[in-house]
Enzyme design. Sequence first.
Site, mmCIF file in Angstrom:
data_model
loop_
_atom_site.group_PDB
_atom_site.id
_atom_site.type_symbol
_atom_site.label_atom_id
_atom_site.label_comp_id
_atom_site.label_asym_id
_atom_site.label_seq_id
_atom_site.Cartn_x
_atom_site.Cartn_y
_atom_site.Cartn_z
ATOM 1 N N TYR A 237 -1.899 0.461 10.253
ATOM 2 C CA TYR A 237 -2.118 -0.219 8.980
ATOM 3 C C TYR A 237 -0.880 -0.119 8.102
ATOM 4 O O TYR A 237 -0.420 -1.124 7.537
ATOM 5 C CB TYR A 237 -3.319 0.390 8.266
ATOM 6 C CG TYR A 237 -3.474 -0.088 6.833
ATOM 7 C CD1 TYR A 237 -3.917 -1.375 6.551
ATOM 8 C CD2 TYR A 237 -3.152 0.751 5.761
ATOM 9 C CE1 TYR A 237 -4.042 -1.814 5.239
ATOM 10 C CE2 TYR A 237 -3.279 0.317 4.449
ATOM 11 C CZ TYR A 237 -3.720 -0.959 4.191
ATOM 12 O OH TYR A 237 -3.836 -1.395 2.898
ATOM 13 N N SER B 22 0.834 -1.207 0.000
ATOM 14 C CA SER B 22 0.000 0.000 0.000
ATOM 15 C C SER B 22 0.863 1.250 0.000
ATOM 16 O O SER B 22 1.964 1.261 0.571
ATOM 17 C CB SER B 22 -0.903 -0.002 1.232
ATOM 18 O OG SER B 22 -1.505 1.258 1.433
ATOM 19 N N GLU C 104 0.266 3.588 1.789
ATOM 20 C CA GLU C 104 0.328 3.996 3.194
ATOM 21 C C GLU C 104 1.648 3.572 3.843
ATOM 22 O O GLU C 104 1.985 4.060 4.925
ATOM 23 C CB GLU C 104 -0.850 3.408 3.969
ATOM 24 C CG GLU C 104 -2.209 3.989 3.590
ATOM 25 C CD GLU C 104 -2.430 5.408 4.099
ATOM 26 O OE1 GLU C 104 -1.747 5.807 5.070
ATOM 27 O OE2 GLU C 104 -3.276 6.108 3.533
#
Length: 323
Positions: A151, A127, A129
């Site tokens: 996350y 991701s 992120e």
Amino acid sequence: MPKALITGITGQDGSFLADLLLEKGYEVYGIVRHVAQEDPERRVERLRHIINRIKLYSGSLESYASIFSIVEKVKPDECYHLAAQSFVSISFEDAFSTMNTNINSTLYILGALKEKAPECKFYFAGSSEMFGKARETPQNEMTPFHPSSPYGISKATGFEITRNYREAYGMFACNGILFNHESERRGMEFVTRKITSGVAGIKAGKQNKLSLGNLDARRDWGYAPEYVEAMWLMLQQKEPDDYVIATGEAHSVQEFVEAAFATVDLDWRQYVVIDERLKRPTEVDLLVGDTTKAKKILGWQPRISFLELAKIMVAHDLKRLTS
């Protein structure tokens, strides 16, 4: 006929990937929670149109024995690990579960493949992120990770586990560093779908306000069906590697709001209210991907524009409310 095993098959990406692989002549297998089998009307909604063409196994990604058993039965040629606790805000509220599920599941699946299907090609859903408070913009495959959420941390760990299995055991293991990708199948808890469903609700007269958090956060938003094509392309290469998949364009949440409301000829400023409770403890202000490598090696590039994405999602949500 090649066999593919998908975790997270009931989600947005998993369902689109299942569609793609069936079109390409694969036998498609998915791992789902036991509760999905008990409540298929709601839990397997995204797979309803192909449910008779795929095989689903009940299993727990938090159990190595469960994963091992399924891998032993299927002996897949390709495995796409998409399942995760993927909602960033929830990861702040329950960091332990996010870490436990996202990290251990990756380790369990790779361990089971190593023992029972060592020739299987593996894809890990990384991701953007993972970059978090990135040190450079745009971000590419060499940009250091600086995740700003539980996350993001869990995904960065899964990325390194995948890389380690590739280097230590010679497995064909790839990491896809996918930036935000949305669609009409996106979960309602994600901001883009919250916006488009809210716009549809306002247009249909079913609500009069839309509560949002940080409108200034900027993201690189693409169309999910195109991103699952990139996943498949990674596993068709001669050598395993890691790839950033993105559009290369950054847009703010406010821009998405404006685009969504514009599709139904409404002024967003009359309906949007800011709720401070919806803001993250730490915000990632700007994520935008450099897809030079994916374009050169995979021959992949996005086709659906930012404005087209908003139109597709709003049109779907309007149809859902009015049909």
